[in-house]
Write a protein that holds these residues in place. Structure first.
Motif, mmCIF file in Angstrom:
data_model
loop_
_atom_site.group_PDB
_atom_site.id
_atom_site.type_symbol
_atom_site.label_atom_id
_atom_site.label_comp_id
_atom_site.label_asym_id
_atom_site.label_seq_id
_atom_site.Cartn_x
_atom_site.Cartn_y
_atom_site.Cartn_z
ATOM 1 N N ALA A 195 25.171 17.809 25.807
ATOM 2 C CA ALA A 195 24.678 16.564 26.253
ATOM 3 C C ALA A 195 23.512 15.821 24.855
ATOM 4 C CB ALA A 195 23.763 16.992 27.634
ATOM 5 N N GLU A 196 23.456 16.095 25.002
ATOM 6 C CA GLU A 196 21.870 15.564 23.393
ATOM 7 C C GLU A 196 23.808 14.865 22.829
ATOM 8 O OE1 GLU A 196 19.668 15.345 21.105
ATOM 9 O OE2 GLU A 196 18.804 16.088 23.392
ATOM 10 N N ARG A 197 24.131 14.937 22.701
ATOM 11 C CA ARG A 197 25.886 14.522 21.522
ATOM 12 C C ARG A 197 26.457 13.169 22.364
ATOM 13 N NH1 ARG A 197 28.034 18.956 19.902
ATOM 14 N NH2 ARG A 197 29.392 19.250 21.620
ATOM 15 N N HIS A 198 26.505 13.533 23.594
ATOM 16 C CA HIS A 198 26.845 12.446 24.954
ATOM 17 C C HIS A 198 26.014 11.389 24.609
ATOM 18 C CE1 HIS A 198 30.837 14.741 25.561
ATOM 19 N NE2 HIS A 198 30.346 14.986 25.945
ATOM 20 N N LEU A 199 24.799 12.325 25.235
ATOM 21 C CA LEU A 199 23.848 11.133 25.470
ATOM 22 C C LEU A 199 23.221 9.547 24.100
ATOM 23 C CD1 LEU A 199 21.476 9.703 26.933
ATOM 24 C CD2 LEU A 199 20.060 11.471 26.863
ATOM 25 N N ASP A 200 23.163 10.370 23.269
ATOM 26 C CA ASP A 200 23.596 9.931 21.381
ATOM 27 C C ASP A 200 24.130 9.319 21.300
ATOM 28 O OD1 ASP A 200 22.369 9.540 19.322
ATOM 29 O OD2 ASP A 200 23.743 10.328 18.471
ATOM 30 N N THR A 201 25.960 9.370 21.670
ATOM 31 C CA THR A 201 26.920 8.202 21.558
ATOM 32 C C THR A 201 26.813 7.088 22.684
ATOM 33 O OG1 THR A 201 28.122 10.232 21.126
ATOM 34 C CG2 THR A 201 29.408 8.140 21.951
ATOM 35 N N ALA A 202 26.296 7.527 23.948
ATOM 36 C CA ALA A 202 25.902 5.884 24.782
ATOM 37 C C ALA A 202 24.910 5.225 24.191
ATOM 38 C CB ALA A 202 26.258 7.074 25.858
ATOM 39 N N THR A 203 23.995 5.845 24.067
ATOM 40 C CA THR A 203 23.041 4.846 24.254
ATOM 41 C C THR A 203 21.988 4.272 23.018
ATOM 42 O OG1 THR A 203 21.376 7.327 23.661
ATOM 43 C CG2 THR A 203 21.720 5.854 26.530
ATOM 44 N N GLY A 204 23.292 5.403 21.875
ATOM 45 C CA GLY A 204 22.796 4.852 20.603
ATOM 46 C C GLY A 204 22.160 5.121 19.757
ATOM 47 N N GLY A 205 21.387 6.532 20.572
ATOM 48 C CA GLY A 205 20.660 7.356 19.617
ATOM 49 C C GLY A 205 19.102 8.081 19.963
ATOM 50 N N TRP A 206 19.099 7.792 21.667
ATOM 51 C CA TRP A 206 18.664 8.400 22.754
ATOM 52 C C TRP A 206 18.328 9.936 22.915
ATOM 53 C CZ3 TRP A 206 15.940 6.239 27.630
ATOM 54 C CH2 TRP A 206 15.590 5.045 27.052
ATOM 55 N N ASP A 207 17.870 11.225 22.611
ATOM 56 C CA ASP A 207 18.228 12.337 23.249
ATOM 57 C C ASP A 207 17.323 12.390 24.212
ATOM 58 O OD1 ASP A 207 15.020 12.612 22.342
ATOM 59 O OD2 ASP A 207 15.250 13.108 20.431
ATOM 60 N N LEU A 208 17.765 14.111 24.761
ATOM 61 C CA LEU A 208 17.107 13.903 25.867
ATOM 62 C C LEU A 208 15.898 13.574 26.069
ATOM 63 C CD1 LEU A 208 19.400 17.139 26.624
ATOM 64 C CD2 LEU A 208 19.159 14.881 27.655
ATOM 65 N N HIS A 209 14.620 14.101 25.579
ATOM 66 C CA HIS A 209 13.400 13.924 25.532
ATOM 67 C C HIS A 209 13.311 13.037 26.072
ATOM 68 C CE1 HIS A 209 9.285 13.999 23.702
ATOM 69 N NE2 HIS A 209 9.358 15.270 24.931
ATOM 70 N N ASP A 210 13.826 11.799 25.128
ATOM 71 C CA ASP A 210 13.700 10.017 25.654
ATOM 72 C C ASP A 210 14.153 10.108 26.871
ATOM 73 O OD1 ASP A 210 12.653 9.404 22.600
ATOM 74 O OD2 ASP A 210 14.914 9.429 22.340
ATOM 75 N N LEU A 211 15.037 10.829 27.045
ATOM 76 C CA LEU A 211 15.273 9.991 28.241
ATOM 77 C C LEU A 211 14.048 10.891 29.439
ATOM 78 C CD1 LEU A 211 17.754 8.877 29.762
ATOM 79 C CD2 LEU A 211 18.836 11.355 30.327
ATOM 80 N N ARG A 212 13.249 11.708 29.295
ATOM 81 C CA ARG A 212 12.525 12.780 30.386
ATOM 82 C C ARG A 212 11.288 11.863 29.617
ATOM 83 N NH1 ARG A 212 10.672 18.096 30.921
ATOM 84 N NH2 ARG A 212 8.669 18.463 30.741
ATOM 85 N N HIS A 213 10.787 11.828 29.362
ATOM 86 C CA HIS A 213 9.735 10.278 28.559
ATOM 87 C C HIS A 213 9.522 9.568 29.208
ATOM 88 C CE1 HIS A 213 6.228 8.577 26.427
ATOM 89 N NE2 HIS A 213 7.158 7.856 26.634
ATOM 90 N N SER A 214 11.173 8.633 29.650
ATOM 91 C CA SER A 214 11.315 6.881 30.030
ATOM 92 C C SER A 214 11.131 7.229 31.389
ATOM 93 C CB SER A 214 13.062 6.674 29.509
ATOM 94 O OG SER A 214 13.692 5.411 30.246
ATOM 95 N N ARG A 215 11.910 8.687 32.401
ATOM 96 C CA ARG A 215 12.194 8.871 33.473
ATOM 97 C C ARG A 215 10.637 9.143 33.853
ATOM 98 N NH1 ARG A 215 12.191 8.126 38.609
ATOM 99 N NH2 ARG A 215 12.952 9.640 39.730
ATOM 100 N N LEU A 216 9.889 9.524 33.579
ATOM 101 C CA LEU A 216 8.879 10.154 34.137
ATOM 102 C C LEU A 216 7.733 8.865 33.572
ATOM 103 C CD1 LEU A 216 7.555 13.463 32.524
ATOM 104 C CD2 LEU A 216 7.918 12.931 34.456
ATOM 105 N N THR A 217 7.974 7.764 32.404
ATOM 106 C CA THR A 217 6.670 6.317 32.710
ATOM 107 C C THR A 217 7.484 5.601 33.408
ATOM 108 O OG1 THR A 217 6.796 6.709 30.155
ATOM 109 C CG2 THR A 217 6.209 4.609 30.667
ATOM 110 N N HIS A 218 8.059 5.673 33.999
ATOM 111 C CA HIS A 218 8.964 4.572 34.964
ATOM 112 C C HIS A 218 8.580 4.648 36.401
ATOM 113 C CE1 HIS A 218 11.140 1.771 32.611
ATOM 114 N NE2 HIS A 218 11.904 3.024 31.759
ATOM 115 N N ALA A 219 8.771 6.231 36.518
ATOM 116 C CA ALA A 219 7.866 6.783 37.876
ATOM 117 C C ALA A 219 6.654 6.454 37.899
ATOM 118 C CB ALA A 219 8.235 7.957 37.536
#
Length: 88
Positions: free
Chosen positions: A6-30
């Motif tokens: 999942a980390e590898r796919h996310l990194d490829t799709a976003t150009g550098g995000w990791d799962l922790h970044d995604l979690r942080h972003s989701r909580l901030t936006h919520a």
């Protein structure tokens, strides 16, 4: 899918995000969208509000949007204020 996959796919799709970044972003936006602390703790799985606070870094724009939505108004931007002042 494994965590590493999942980390590898996310990194490829976003150009550098990791799962922790995604979690942080989701909580901030919520939080910016008005989720309560209880909502955020349930979403994140945190049981200690101090740990949850690490994830909450709302932007000024998000804070203004949330507060304006509650009041049913929109806070004037700096450009709007400058234009109004130039008219007087």
């Amino acid at each position: 899918m494994t965590y590493r996959s999942a980390e590898r796919h996310l990194d490829t799709a976003t150009g550098g995000w990791d799962l922790h970044d995604l979690r942080h972003s989701r909580l901030t936006h919520a939080g910016e969208d008005g989720a309560t602390e209880a909502d955020l703790m349930n979403l994140s799985g945190h049981e200690d509000r101090r740990i949850l606070q690490r994830y909450l870094k709302p932007s000024k724009e998000g804070t203004h949007r949330r507060l304006d939505d509650r009041r049913g108004t929109r806070t004037a931007s700096a450009d709007d204020l400058a234009t109004r002042m130039a008219r007087t």
